[in-house]
Design a protein around this motif. Structure first.
Motif, PDB file in Angstrom:
ATOM      1  N   ILE A 203      15.366   9.818   8.905  1.00  0.00           N
ATOM      2  CA  ILE A 203      14.830  10.090   7.650  1.00  0.00           C
ATOM      3  C   ILE A 203      14.549   8.939   6.726  1.00  0.00           C
ATOM      4  N   ALA A 204      15.609   7.794   6.805  1.00  0.00           N
ATOM      5  CA  ALA A 204      15.484   6.606   6.197  1.00  0.00           C
ATOM      6  C   ALA A 204      14.392   5.825   6.780  1.00  0.00           C
ATOM      7  N   ILE A 205      14.246   5.714   8.035  1.00  0.00           N
ATOM      8  CA  ILE A 205      13.040   5.096   8.724  1.00  0.00           C
ATOM      9  C   ILE A 205      11.858   5.818   8.332  1.00  0.00           C
ATOM     10  N   ILE A 206      11.665   6.952   8.208  1.00  0.00           N
ATOM     11  CA  ILE A 206      10.342   7.644   7.750  1.00  0.00           C
ATOM     12  C   ILE A 206      10.170   7.376   6.228  1.00  0.00           C
ATOM     13  N   ALA A 207      11.215   7.340   5.671  1.00  0.00           N
ATOM     14  CA  ALA A 207      10.995   6.929   4.055  1.00  0.00           C
ATOM     15  C   ALA A 207      10.642   5.512   3.983  1.00  0.00           C
ATOM     16  N   ALA A 208      11.097   4.620   4.845  1.00  0.00           N
ATOM     17  CA  ALA A 208      10.921   3.173   4.816  1.00  0.00           C
ATOM     18  C   ALA A 208       9.185   3.010   5.080  1.00  0.00           C
ATOM     19  N   LEU A 209       9.148   3.598   6.145  1.00  0.00           N
ATOM     20  CA  LEU A 209       7.476   3.669   6.511  1.00  0.00           C
ATOM     21  C   LEU A 209       6.477   4.039   5.251  1.00  0.00           C
ATOM     22  N   ILE A 210       6.834   5.270   4.917  1.00  0.00           N
ATOM     23  CA  ILE A 210       5.998   5.897   3.983  1.00  0.00           C
ATOM     24  C   ILE A 210       5.731   4.875   2.699  1.00  0.00           C
ATOM     25  N   VAL A 211       6.919   4.288   2.067  1.00  0.00           N
ATOM     26  CA  VAL A 211       6.945   3.554   1.072  1.00  0.00           C
ATOM     27  C   VAL A 211       6.339   2.241   1.535  1.00  0.00           C
ATOM     28  N   ASN A 212       6.275   1.810   2.713  1.00  0.00           N
ATOM     29  CA  ASN A 212       5.492   0.408   3.269  1.00  0.00           C
ATOM     30  C   ASN A 212       4.176   0.669   3.014  1.00  0.00           C
ATOM     31  N   GLN A 213       3.764   1.965   3.244  1.00  0.00           N
ATOM     32  CA  GLN A 213       2.329   2.280   3.295  1.00  0.00           C
ATOM     33  C   GLN A 213       1.869   2.543   1.850  1.00  0.00           C
ATOM     34  N   MET A 214       2.661   3.282   0.844  1.00  0.00           N
ATOM     35  CA  MET A 214       2.323   3.344  -0.357  1.00  0.00           C
ATOM     36  C   MET A 214       2.146   2.085  -1.245  1.00  0.00           C
ATOM     37  N   LEU A 215       2.860   1.086  -0.889  1.00  0.00           N
ATOM     38  CA  LEU A 215       2.702  -0.204  -1.801  1.00  0.00           C
ATOM     39  C   LEU A 215       1.947  -1.095  -0.978  1.00  0.00           C
ATOM     40  N   VAL A 216       0.682  -1.397  -1.524  1.00  0.00           N
ATOM     41  CA  VAL A 216      -0.162  -2.239  -0.687  1.00  0.00           C
ATOM     42  C   VAL A 216      -0.444  -3.594  -1.495  1.00  0.00           C
ATOM     43  N   PRO A 217       0.026  -4.577  -0.716  1.00  0.00           N
ATOM     44  CA  PRO A 217      -0.157  -5.829  -1.404  1.00  0.00           C
ATOM     45  C   PRO A 217      -1.649  -6.339  -1.414  1.00  0.00           C
ATOM     46  N   THR A 218      -2.162  -6.778  -2.754  1.00  0.00           N
ATOM     47  CA  THR A 218      -3.377  -7.414  -2.745  1.00  0.00           C
ATOM     48  C   THR A 218      -3.345  -8.400  -3.824  1.00  0.00           C
ATOM     49  N   ASP A 219      -4.120  -9.538  -3.745  1.00  0.00           N
ATOM     50  CA  ASP A 219      -3.852 -10.721  -4.583  1.00  0.00           C
ATOM     51  C   ASP A 219      -2.858 -11.025  -5.132  1.00  0.00           C
ATOM     52  N   GLY A 220      -1.785 -11.156  -4.560  1.00  0.00           N
ATOM     53  CA  GLY A 220      -0.355 -11.636  -5.043  1.00  0.00           C
ATOM     54  C   GLY A 220       0.287 -10.673  -5.804  1.00  0.00           C
ATOM     55  N   GLY A 221      -0.110  -9.601  -5.993  1.00  0.00           N
ATOM     56  CA  GLY A 221       0.427  -8.438  -6.488  1.00  0.00           C
ATOM     57  C   GLY A 221       0.560  -7.248  -5.493  1.00  0.00           C
ATOM     58  N   THR A 222       1.152  -6.041  -6.153  1.00  0.00           N
ATOM     59  CA  THR A 222       1.281  -4.843  -5.263  1.00  0.00           C
ATOM     60  C   THR A 222       0.452  -3.657  -5.997  1.00  0.00           C
ATOM     61  N   VAL A 223      -0.367  -2.768  -5.198  1.00  0.00           N
ATOM     62  CA  VAL A 223      -1.004  -1.775  -5.689  1.00  0.00           C
ATOM     63  C   VAL A 223      -0.239  -0.406  -5.044  1.00  0.00           C
ATOM     64  N   PHE A 224      -0.207   0.541  -5.835  1.00  0.00           N
ATOM     65  CA  PHE A 224       0.088   1.833  -5.267  1.00  0.00           C
ATOM     66  C   PHE A 224      -1.026   2.639  -4.813  1.00  0.00           C
ATOM     67  N   SER A 225      -0.762   3.111  -3.762  1.00  0.00           N
ATOM     68  CA  SER A 225      -1.889   3.876  -2.853  1.00  0.00           C
ATOM     69  C   SER A 225      -1.888   5.205  -3.147  1.00  0.00           C
ATOM     70  N   LEU A 226      -2.878   5.758  -3.904  1.00  0.00           N
ATOM     71  CA  LEU A 226      -3.048   7.151  -4.453  1.00  0.00           C
ATOM     72  C   LEU A 226      -3.219   8.139  -3.371  1.00  0.00           C
ATOM     73  N   PRO A 227      -4.271   7.695  -2.524  1.00  0.00           N
ATOM     74  CA  PRO A 227      -4.071   8.725  -1.094  1.00  0.00           C
ATOM     75  C   PRO A 227      -3.006   8.793  -0.624  1.00  0.00           C
ATOM     76  N   VAL A 228      -2.339   7.863  -0.046  1.00  0.00           N
ATOM     77  CA  VAL A 228      -1.010   8.135   0.592  1.00  0.00           C
ATOM     78  C   VAL A 228      -0.321   8.999  -0.086  1.00  0.00           C
ATOM     79  N   LEU A 229       0.129   8.711  -1.704  1.00  0.00           N
ATOM     80  CA  LEU A 229       0.830   9.653  -2.179  1.00  0.00           C
ATOM     81  C   LEU A 229       0.611  11.060  -2.235  1.00  0.00           C
ATOM     82  N   ILE A 230      -0.832  11.261  -2.468  1.00  0.00           N
ATOM     83  CA  ILE A 230      -1.532  12.456  -2.246  1.00  0.00           C
ATOM     84  C   ILE A 230      -1.211  13.136  -0.797  1.00  0.00           C
TER      85      ILE A 230
END
Length: 103
Positions: free
Chosen positions: A43-70
């Motif tokens: 469960i912890a590994i799946i949660a880590a993979l999901i969080v890694n996909q939700m937080l997308v690094p762009t231009d020195g910052g981090t953007v939240f991925s709405l499609p992954v959350l949905i």
């Protein structure tokens, strides 16, 4: 970190923890705390993979991925309602793809 590298490292750590646990605990009564640990590792590994996909690094910052959350929310709600994994996963993927292309 590369997503495939993360998946490989997490799968190796899961495999090693399971194998080491089985080898050490073979023929012994398992402690409740240790049993709880082994139940929550996947469960912890799946949660880590999901969080890694939700937080997308762009231009020195981090953007939240709405499609992954949905997609994740659609999967979670569907699995709570119908109690079947594969259809829930398909609905979650479809919801994520629809959100990616139409939002």
């Amino acid at each position: 970190m590369n997503n495939w590298m993360l998946i490989a490292l997490l799968s190796i750590s899961t495999y090693l923890s399971r194998v080491i646990g089985v080898e050490i605990m073979a023929g012994r009564e398992m402690n409740a705390t240790l049993r709880l640990y082994f139940n929550y590792v996947p469960i912890a590994i799946i949660a880590a993979l999901i969080v890694n996909q939700m937080l997308v690094p762009t231009d020195g910052g981090t953007v939240f991925s709405l499609p992954v959350l949905i997609g994740c929310l659609a999967t979670a709600i569907t699995i709570k309602v119908i109690h079947t994994f594969l259809p829930s996963l398909i609905i979650g993927i479809a919801a994520g793809l629809l959100a990616r292309y139409f939002l």
